[in-house]
Design an enzyme around this catalytic site. Structure first.
Site, short mmCIF file in Angstrom:
data_model
loop_
_atom_site.label_atom_id
_atom_site.label_comp_id
_atom_site.label_asym_id
_atom_site.label_seq_id
_atom_site.Cartn_x
_atom_site.Cartn_y
_atom_site.Cartn_z
N ASP A 215 151.52 55.98 -19.35
CA ASP A 215 152.66 55.62 -20.21
C ASP A 215 153.32 54.33 -19.72
O ASP A 215 153.68 53.45 -20.52
CB ASP A 215 153.70 56.76 -20.19
CG ASP A 215 153.27 57.93 -21.07
OD1 ASP A 215 152.22 57.81 -21.72
OD2 ASP A 215 153.98 58.95 -21.09
N GLU A 242 146.79 54.02 -27.85
CA GLU A 242 146.77 52.87 -26.94
C GLU A 242 146.30 51.63 -27.69
O GLU A 242 145.70 50.74 -27.14
CB GLU A 242 145.88 53.16 -25.72
CG GLU A 242 144.71 54.07 -25.99
CD GLU A 242 143.40 53.32 -26.26
OE1 GLU A 242 142.91 53.47 -27.39
OE2 GLU A 242 142.90 52.62 -25.37
#
Ligand code: GH3
Ligand code: MG
Length: 328
Positions: A215, A242
């Site tokens: 993250d 992502e």
């Protein structure tokens, strides 16, 4: 509740004051003329209106400004228009009363003033005034609540367009802006470019460093790529897990490639260690680029699909690189 008596006759003033006091009203002010009453109310000093008067009992016949004129003036003033005015008339001459009511008086009392009548009129006028005050307070509260609500709504709509993790635009906002930019590009004839960016071997990154570090990596890369964009119309959004998408309005292929290269360098500079990557010892990204003239290119989704295809090419050509969509 304060009562203001306006009467040019001292005897009359004192009589009404005494009668009111007898009935338990203690907060009484008196004035001999309308001008004096205006001064007491603070009418001529708009910045320091201190009027706490809840009822005005005013003689109709007075030298200079008479009771009806004074009533008119009070009713035209925002700060005093809600103070009830009871006029005192020498007789119940209909014409005088008509004028008084037209000027905004709420009620009348005839001279000689009788205690019971005065008491009844004053009570009902004060009751109305307290209702008005209550309503005004509720309205003021409502205005405050509405202002708060409006602020909260703005914040909510801002938040609903942002990605919770990275703080950049989310997919929803991207869709909204892309639609606008596409239509603008169709109209203007300027080229529009789309970049698709995907982190290389990010699954391995998570496996190696943990999801939380993953993250953090997403946040850093989103910020780094975002800093590269300089024009006000440029937009970076989180397209999926992502994967990021960038819109570059009024930008042709050369410009889009230049931006993509700068992003690749910016990611390089972040130098986020990635021991499990098969292309470098740090985190890298692959970028797919597509540019076109909206009017010629057909459907808005095509440009996006092309950038996605180019990204796929970049992945298959070894990652950590830029690929431009080639037709055919
Ligand atoms: P490639 O180089 O081909 O892109 O390989 P990859 O491993 O990056 O791609 P893959 O699609 O196999 O894996 C994407 C990974 O991204 C898997 C998923 O757990 C991770 N991911 C997606 N969203 C998030 C997120 O919000 N936080 C974290 N930490 N990981 C995420
Ligand atoms: Mg990936």
């Amino acid at each position: 509740m304060a009562i203001l008596i306006v009467d040019d006759s001292p005897d009359s003033r004192n009589l009404i004051k005494r009668l009111l006091e007898k009935n338990g009203f203690a907060d009484i002010v008196t004035a001999g003329t309308a001008t004096e009453a205006f001064l007491l109310l603070g009418m001529n000093q708009p910045t320091q209106i201190t009027s706490q008067v809840d009822l005005i009992i005013m003689d109709v016949i007075m030298p200079d400004i008479d009771g009806i004129e004074a009533c008119l003036k009070l009713k035209s003033h925002e700060s005093f228009k809600d103070i009830p005015v009871i006029v005192i008339t020498g007789n119940d001459n209909v014409k005088t009363l008509d004028r008084a009511f037209a000027a905004g008086a709420m009620d009348f009392i005839t001279k000689p003033v009788k205690q019971l009548e005065l008491k009844a009129r004053v009570y009902s006028a004060l009751k109305i005034k307290s209702e008005i005050d209550r309503r005004k307070a509720r309205e003021a509260e409502l205005v405050k609540v509405l202002a708060k609500l409006e602020k909260a709504n703005k914040e909510l709509s801002r938040l609903s367009s942002l990605d919770g993790l990275t703080g950049i635009a989310n997919r929803r906002h991207f869709d909204y802006i892309y639609d606008i930019e596409w239509r603008r590009a169709v109209k203007s004839g300027y080229e529009l470019s789309v970049l698709f960016l995907d982190i290389d071997f990010f699954k391995y990154y998570n496996d190696t460093y943990g999801h939380q570090e993953g993250d953090e990596c997403l946040k850093k890369l989103a910020a780094a790529a975002g800093r590269v964009l300089e024009r006000p119309g440029d937009l970076i959004a989180r397209y999926g897990g992502e994967e990021f998408v960038i819109i570059l309005p009024e930008t042709g292929l050369d410009g889009a490639i230049s931006v993509a290269r700068t992003i690749l360098r910016a990611v390089e500079k972040c130098n986020i260690p990635h021991s499990a990557s098969q292309v470098a010892d740090h985190v890298t990204v692959s970028i797919g680029v597509s540019s076109g003239q909206a009017a010629l290119n057909g459907k808005p989704q095509e440009l996006i699909a092309q950038a996605d295809k180019a990204l796929y090419e970049a992945k298959h050509s070894g990652r950590n690189q830029i690929k431009v969509f080639q037709a055919g």
